[in-house]
Design a protein around this motif. Structure first.
Motif, PDB file in Angstrom:
ATOM      1  N   UNK B  52       0.857  -1.180   0.000  1.00  0.00           N
ATOM      2  CA  UNK B  52       0.000   0.000   0.000  1.00  0.00           C
ATOM      3  C   UNK B  52       0.894   1.231   0.000  1.00  0.00           C
ATOM      4  N   UNK B  55      -1.797   4.574   2.385  1.00  0.00           N
ATOM      5  CA  UNK B  55      -3.031   3.949   2.857  1.00  0.00           C
ATOM      6  C   UNK B  55      -3.958   3.425   1.774  1.00  0.00           C
ATOM      7  N   UNK B  56      -3.444   3.235   0.558  1.00  0.00           N
ATOM      8  CA  UNK B  56      -4.264   2.601  -0.484  1.00  0.00           C
ATOM      9  C   UNK B  56      -3.456   1.472  -1.111  1.00  0.00           C
ATOM     10  N   UNK B  57      -4.132   0.339  -1.345  1.00  0.00           N
ATOM     11  CA  UNK B  57      -3.427  -0.770  -1.997  1.00  0.00           C
ATOM     12  C   UNK B  57      -2.969  -0.358  -3.386  1.00  0.00           C
TER      13      UNK B  57
END
Lengths: 135, 79, 135, 79
Positions: B52, B55-57
């Motif tokens: 990630x 905070x985002x894959x």
């Protein structure tokens, strides 16, 4: 909708968040620390998680369960830290009008959670060794 | 550029830290993991990881920018 | 293993009877009185049961679930008397080593219970009428 | 012979009692139900009923013996 907790999960409080007059069925899945895995005696588990990614991924999974099965409520809690045999590691509660949707939705949520949620598990064995599961 | 890396589970243990800030020339997440594997002796193959950024894959070939926060996700085992 | 109760079912006490170190999964089904059925607004339900036949039939159903799915524990409680919207009519808890068996076993028990247990239900509707379900 | 009959749900309401003891010449459970339908105006067809004699489920053509306790089981709706 989702929480990580360092303290024992409280099924009574979690369940209370799901009550609603249109719900005719609640299905709960609880995962417990058991005393063996794949034939090896287990003495305890250590769980670790990435909170932000867990929260966003669980929102997605809950949304998918609602879209696929028409369930009404989804509530999930996962324990982190050191757990003894018999302790509850995860609690999943799903409500629906009828039981077909509640069973299917609860099963979907726990299956997807196990595949997708950034949670890791270290098994402690009776012979004092440890292992990160799946790594 | 400077990248912050968060470690969990076996990676945390092998890196002997929760996080670090690092000057790197790596241009992708995969290049960064290769560099860190050299530095820390990671044993999880890159193909078994997810990652990630902020905070985002992302995919492992996602580009890196100065100031990014990278989290490597070892094979999960919740529930 | 089975009880009929004229008072609200206590999920906490029922669950406590199922704990055991070899169990890794608990699946609970709760049936709640919902505010409508087949499009008609419902205000409450009256349940009636034949205790001896219920007890013997539940023993059979639990035995079948153990034989078919290898589940470890089965516990069932059914409420009787007048119930309001939101009250719990039935509680089914099934434990197993892993979740496949716990889900399949719990589903089996509630499905068979609904087909076979001598329990009857009278629906009370918003327009003051009543109906014995299925008769 | 004398038979005791237990009533539940709609049968209880239509018979206006929980149970009764009855002298009968009915030789089977089905014959007994036909007789009781005459007496009490039951509306559930015999084909939709199950029955138990002395706390065990039986077929509707099961024979009756003096002193038997018969329970008629209307269509169930638990859960």
């Amino acid at each position: 909708m989702f929480e990580l907790s360092e303290r024992p999960l409280d099924g009574v409080k979690l369940r209370a968040t799901l009550t609603e007059p249109a719900a005719g069925a609640l299905v709960i899945f609880e995962g417990w620390v058991r005393n063996e895995n794949e034939g090896r005696p287990v003495t305890g588990l250590f769980y670790e998680a990435e909170p932000k990614l867990c929260a966003s991924e669980m929102e997605k999974i809950a949304g998918e369960a609602k879209a696929k099965f028409g369930v009404l409520g989804v509530r999930v809690a996962h324990r982190v830290g050191q757990l003894a045999i018999g302790e509850m590691a995860v609690w999943v509660g799903v409500t629906a009008g009828h039981r077909d949707a509640a069973f299917a939705g609860c099963r979907y949520v726990i299956d997807e959670l196990k595949k997708r949620l950034p949670v890791w598990k270290k098994e402690h064995y009776a012979d004092q060794t440890t292992r990160w599961v799946g790594m | 550029m400077k990248i912050t890396i968060h470690y969990f589970a076996m990676l945390r243990e092998q890196a002997r830290r929760d996080e670090e800030s690092r000057e790197t020339n790596a241009t992708t997440v995969a290049e960064l993991y290769a560099e860190l594997t050299q530095a820390h002796g990671f044993t999880i193959p890159a193909g078994n990881l997810r990652a990630a950024v902020n905070d985002a894959f992302v995919k492992m070939d996602a580009p890196l920018r100065d100031g990014d926060v990278v989290t490597f996700i070892p094979p999960v085992a919740g529930g």
